[in-house]
Design a protein around this motif. Structure first.
Motif, short mmCIF file in Angstrom:
data_model
loop_
_atom_site.label_atom_id
_atom_site.label_comp_id
_atom_site.label_asym_id
_atom_site.label_seq_id
_atom_site.Cartn_x
_atom_site.Cartn_y
_atom_site.Cartn_z
N ARG A 129 0.84 -1.20 0.00
CA ARG A 129 0.00 0.00 0.00
C ARG A 129 0.88 1.25 0.00
N ALA A 130 1.99 1.23 0.72
CA ALA A 130 2.91 2.37 0.75
C ALA A 130 3.48 2.65 -0.64
N ILE A 131 3.79 1.60 -1.38
CA ILE A 131 4.28 1.76 -2.75
C ILE A 131 3.20 2.39 -3.63
N GLU A 132 1.95 1.94 -3.44
CA GLU A 132 0.84 2.53 -4.19
C GLU A 132 0.68 4.02 -3.88
N LEU A 133 0.85 4.37 -2.61
CA LEU A 133 0.72 5.77 -2.21
C LEU A 133 1.84 6.62 -2.80
N LEU A 134 3.05 6.10 -2.84
CA LEU A 134 4.16 6.84 -3.46
C LEU A 134 3.90 7.05 -4.94
#
Length: 349
Positions: free
Chosen positions: A132-137
């Motif tokens: 999810r953090a990668i998606e947010l970046l």
């Protein structure tokens, strides 16, 4: 539609060795779902203190809320304990601060900083939180996110760090996002990118935004409604068009007059004379009276109510009273109003 956030008669004070500073003195406003409300005013007008009160971040015991309500999801946030507010902060309400370097931990990889809220509030596993953090970046426009998630804040530029802060604030899909001067520390080009990013994200996530700024040029680009604050009070509130096309408070005229025009003409900026009042001893009447060339005797004796200009527009100035002389904004202010709102409309379209 019921507002997602309803602030009623909010007062915030700070006890100091010299006396009690009445930083916020009876603020009322409502925020609708998917709306951007900009709160503008000079430094010391109470903008940031108001939003910190919303987040339960007023430093105690010196800072306190003597009266008022902050209604959110059927709860009065002023009545909640710090532990109860911790469940709301980051999950339902998030905040983007002015300087990303003071918001990010320099000793932690940025991926871990984004993942913290996801693991705490969303109960995701470490693997799910990382994905999810990668998606947010990716969402906030950071390229090569699978690699950069394992880097530290010092390895990012100022604009990229602010994008990371936006990603952290958005991690748990908050209902309300508070942006406190989020572009002040950035150069003009990066500032425009961050503002465009926030507009884009709001469309995608339908988040309600409170945008704190002293820059009315920014307001024209991002806001639906504007609340002008002075000396701890909201002195004018309306839609962007109300404030730029038809401002009624002399303080709003002063803010507009001090704003550079986008057409590059050679007119001098208009400075607001004097300084804001001492909020340890607020003036008896209109707090702006001492700096207002149009002030009348009643301004020194009695505080003006919010007069209704239209269904969306209110202003607290005795100039709107039926018996007051008819006063128009200075010509230089009118020119700036037209020039800057035209640019704002182009950017919003």
């Amino acid at each position: 539609m019921d507002p997602i956030l309803d602030v009623r008669n909010l007062h915030v004070s700070f006890d100091t060795y010299g006396g009690t500073v009445q930083a916020v003195r009876g603020v009322d406003f409502a925020l609708k779902k998917g709306e951007t409300l900009a709160i503008v005013g000079e430094s010391g007008s109470g903008k940031s203190v108001t939003t910190k009160a919303l987040m339960g971040l007023v430093a105690k015991p010196a800072g306190h809320i003597p009266k008022g309500e902050i209604l959110f999801d059927g709860k009065d946030l002023t009545k909640l304990s710090n532990k109860e507010m911790q469940k709301i902060r980051g999950k339902d309400m998030s905040m983007i601060f002015q300087d990303p370097m003071t918001s990010l931990n320099p000793t932690m990889k940025i991926g871990k900083q984004i993942m913290e809220g996801l693991i705490l509030h969303q109960k995701l596993s470490k693997k799910e939180a990382r994905n999810r953090a990668i998606e947010l970046l990716d969402l906030v426009g950071i390229p090569d996110s699978t690699k950069r998630i394992d880097q530290y804040p010092h390895q990012f530029s100022g604009g990229m760090r602010q994008r990371v802060v936006v990603a952290i604030a958005l991690a748990c899909n908050p209902k309300v996002l508070i942006a406190d001067e989020p572009t002040t520390a950035l150069d003009v080009t990066i500032q425009a990118q961050i503002l465009e990013l926030m507009k884009d994200i709001q469309k995608k996530m339908d988040t309600s935004i409170i945008f704190i700024t002293h820059d009315l040029g920014v307001v024209a680009n991002v806001a639906d409604r504007v609340a002008v604050m002075y000396a701890g009070k909201i002195v004018e509130v309306g839609t962007v068009d109300d404030i730029f096309y038809n401002p009624k408070h002399p303080y709003t005229w002063g803010l507009l007059g001090s704003m550079p025009t986008v057409d590059g003409n050679d007119e001098k900026l208009i400075a607001i004379p004097g300084t804001p009042p001492d909020l340890m001893n607020p003036p008896k009447g209109d707090a702006f009276a001492a700096r207002n060339e149009y002030a009348m005797q009643i301004d020194l004796e009695e505080e003006p109510p919010l007069f209704k200009v239209s269904d969306t527009h209110y202003a607290a100035t005795w100039l709107l009273h039926d018996d007051a002389p008819k006063v128009e904004p200075p010509e230089a202010v009118k020119k700036r109003m037209k020039g800057n709102i035209s640019a704002g409309e182009e950017n919003r379209s």
